[in-house]
Scaffold this motif. Structure first.
Motif, short mmCIF file in Angstrom:
data_model
loop_
_atom_site.label_atom_id
_atom_site.label_comp_id
_atom_site.label_asym_id
_atom_site.label_seq_id
_atom_site.Cartn_x
_atom_site.Cartn_y
_atom_site.Cartn_z
N CYS A 23 -8.98 -7.80 -2.98
CA CYS A 23 -8.05 -8.01 -3.96
C CYS A 23 -7.83 -9.50 -3.94
O CYS A 23 -7.39 -10.18 -5.16
N HIS A 49 0.75 -1.26 0.08
CA HIS A 49 -0.23 0.10 -0.15
C HIS A 49 0.88 1.29 0.06
O HIS A 49 0.66 2.00 0.91
N GLU A 65 -9.92 -3.54 1.62
CA GLU A 65 -9.38 -3.42 0.38
C GLU A 65 -8.34 -4.60 0.10
O GLU A 65 -8.43 -5.31 -1.11
N GLU A 66 -7.70 -5.32 0.72
CA GLU A 66 -7.22 -6.57 0.72
C GLU A 66 -7.98 -7.79 0.49
O GLU A 66 -7.86 -8.67 -0.50
N ILE A 89 -7.75 -0.87 4.63
CA ILE A 89 -6.76 -1.84 3.92
C ILE A 89 -7.42 -3.15 4.18
O ILE A 89 -7.21 -4.11 3.31
#
Length: 97
Positions: free
Chosen positions: A71, A27, A67-68, A64
């Motif tokens: 992903c 990040h 977000e991960e 995060i």
């Protein structure tokens, strides 16, 4: 920050970004913003910017994880391998075996 954005823009949408600063941090945009807020806080001796830094950091840590997960869903094992090699925030990449 410009280098990070160029790395992001030059990566195909079906692949995780693993080049440039993304090799040292999963990040790097958040890391860059952190250092910008920290530097401005120190340069201006402003508690307002320290407050922005704290709010940003708490928000980034919370976001995060979300977000991960996205992903991992989008890139699967390729992102899982990237997570094993690359620190979340900043550091030396682990050697590939």
């Amino acid at each position: 920050m410009i280098v990070v954005m160029v790395n992001w823009a030059n990566t195909p949408p079906n692949e995780p970004i693993i080049k440039g600063f993304y090799r040292y941090s999963r990040h790097p945009m958040y890391v860059t913003y952190f250092f910008v807020f920290l530097g401005v806080s120190i340069a201006t001796a402003s508690w307002l910017f320290v407050l922005f830094l704290i709010i940003f950091t708490v928000g980034a840590v919370a976001f995060i994880d979300f977000e991960e997960k996205g992903c991992l869903e989008q890139y699967g094992d390729a992102y899982r391998e990237y997570m094993k090699r690359t620190p979340r925030w900043i550091g030396i990449p682990k050697l590939e075996k």
